[in-house]
Design a protein around this motif. Structure first.
Motif, PDB file in Angstrom:
ATOM      1  N   LYS A 276       0.828  -1.211   0.000  1.00  8.32           N
ATOM      2  CA  LYS A 276       0.000   0.000   0.000  1.00  8.32           C
ATOM      3  C   LYS A 276       0.860   1.258   0.000  1.00  8.32           C
ATOM      4  CE  LYS A 276      -3.551   2.402   2.693  1.00  8.32           C
ATOM      5  NZ  LYS A 276      -4.412   2.364   3.918  1.00  8.32           N
ATOM      6  N   GLU A 277       1.947   1.245   0.767  1.00 14.25           N
ATOM      7  CA  GLU A 277       2.773   2.443   0.915  1.00 14.25           C
ATOM      8  C   GLU A 277       3.811   2.615  -0.183  1.00 14.25           C
ATOM      9  OE1 GLU A 277       2.498   4.918   3.149  1.00 14.25           O
ATOM     10  OE2 GLU A 277       0.672   3.960   3.913  1.00 14.25           O
ATOM     11  N   THR A 278       4.352   1.511  -0.678  1.00 12.55           N
ATOM     12  CA  THR A 278       5.475   1.605  -1.623  1.00 12.55           C
ATOM     13  C   THR A 278       5.211   0.965  -2.978  1.00 12.55           C
ATOM     14  OG1 THR A 278       6.532  -0.495  -0.994  1.00 12.55           O
ATOM     15  CG2 THR A 278       7.009   1.445   0.382  1.00 12.55           C
ATOM     16  N   GLU A 337      11.007   0.878   3.794  1.00 10.72           N
ATOM     17  CA  GLU A 337      10.049  -0.133   3.359  1.00 10.72           C
ATOM     18  C   GLU A 337       9.928  -1.254   4.392  1.00 10.72           C
ATOM     19  OE1 GLU A 337       9.777  -1.917  -0.913  1.00 10.72           O
ATOM     20  OE2 GLU A 337      11.212  -3.143   0.225  1.00 10.72           O
ATOM     21  N   ILE A 340       7.974  -0.304   7.550  1.00  6.32           N
ATOM     22  CA  ILE A 340       6.523  -0.310   7.330  1.00  6.32           C
ATOM     23  C   ILE A 340       5.963  -1.688   7.651  1.00  6.32           C
ATOM     24  CG2 ILE A 340       4.716  -0.182   5.569  1.00  6.32           C
ATOM     25  CD1 ILE A 340       6.466   1.981   4.171  1.00  6.32           C
TER      26      ILE A 340
END
Length: 355
Positions: A276-278, A337, A340
């Protein structure tokens, strides 16, 4: 960031000068270069100097070549009560009061054990372990919700001798540096030296996955074994690289542990958070299902942790980065990453009704 607000507060319950927080040596930034063993230990000592009521550095043993193997213990249990301190401003007082309200739960706190550098050439796992320590201290305010529930014990580099040899002489070296008796070869693969499934691992002294003459033949694996049993952690996370995988036991067999569904959910929480973030996608599953060669993977720390040490939640996180030693420009991205995913797993366990 709360370093500026709290560093004066955490010294013996009184305000201290900023200069007392500084290390006598400037440590290279682990986010942009790989640290030597000496610099790793200096960095750990620097964190203890900054946060003496949050951080404790311990020498937990020595490598075959007699290098000090250190761990960092991060716990709010070591903090002095708020009314014994003299906060320098309202923000610091507010933060400390937040911790104080949770002191009644400190005796029930669970332990998260994290290690890196079990394989000498996997340099970025060491940087990732250091980044975890940095996030829990320098970014305390953002992560204090985890520290209200967990104490963290981090061993940044298990294979110190092999790591230094890899740094200085042979980058792709994987094993330890102990000469093997009656053999011309050197070194044992620590991740084949634990007792569960050990008999299935490689007996060839020439192999980079040589299991050792017997389980726990190496001082370093005996140290990790002792930590597992003495700390009785809820969550054991071992960092490896670089297959972009988040895996759970078992490695030595295709059979799944009794709580495999919970372990899968834990790994999935990390994978989803990272994607979702990266946008990076990690594979999720048991070690055996992803590696596809259970017989070659016996003797690993994750199987021992779950099956013998009875640690309920066990994960091996294989980092991204495209190599064992991503270029300096890529290190920080791998660290961000990875955190997270690690934060997501700790949050997942924190939010469970029953662990």
């Amino acid at each position: 960031m709360v370093e500026t607000d709290l560093k004066d507060v955490f010294i013996s319950g009184s305000v201290s000068k900023t200069t007392s927080m500084k290390s006598s040596k400037t440590v290279p930034d682990f986010r942009y270069q790989y640290l030597s063993h000496c610099d790793i230990n200096t960095y750990l000592d620097t964190l203890q100097a900054k946060y003496p009521h949050l951080v404790k550095i311990k020498t937990i043993g020595y490598s075959f070549e007699r290098r000090a193997l250190k761990s960092i213990h991060i716990s709010t249990s070591m903090m002095t009560k708020v009314n014994e301190l003299e906060p320098v401003n309202k923000k610091a007082k507010s933060t400390l009061n937040g911790i104080n309200r949770s002191k009644s739960a400190l005796k029930r706190k669970q332990v998260v054990l994290i290690d890196g550098g079990m394989h000498a050439r996997e340099w970025c796992t060491i940087s990732t372990a250091l980044h975890c320590a940095s996030q829990l201290t320098d970014n305390f305010d953002e992560n204090k919700n985890l520290l209200e529930i967990f104490d963290f014990v981090i061993v940044p580099c298990v294979n110190i001798d092999g790591y230094e040899f890899s740094r200085c002489y042979k980058k792709m070296w994987r094993k330890s540096r102990r000469p093997i008796e009656f053999s011309k070869f050197i070194g044992v693969d620590f991740n084949r030296n634990f007792s569960v499934g050990w008999e299935t691992a490689s007996q060839k002294t020439s192999s980079c996955t040589y299991r050792g003459e017997k389980p726990f033949s190496e001082p370093e694996t005996r140290i990790i074994k002792r930590l597992m049993h003495s700390l009785k952690p809820t969550f054991y996370l071992t960092l490896h690289s670089f297959s972009k995988s988040i895996m759970f036991p078992y490695a030595f067999t295709s059979m799944l542990p009794y709580n495999w569904m919970s372990l899968h959910s834990l790994a999935k929480a990390a994978g989803q958070a990272i994607q979702k973030e990266t946008g990076t996608k990690f594979r999720i599953g048991s070690v055996a299902s992803i590696i596809k060669n259970a017989k070659a993977s016996g003797g690993g720390s994750v199987d021992y942790a779950h099956k013998t040490a009875k640690i309920p939640f066990v994960i091996v996180m294989e980092l991204s980065g495209g190599s064992f030693q991503p270029p300096a420009i890529a290190i920080n991205g791998v660290l961000l990453e990875s955190w997270i995913g690690i934060h997501a797993m700790c949050s997942f366990l924190k939010n469970r009704n029953k662990i």
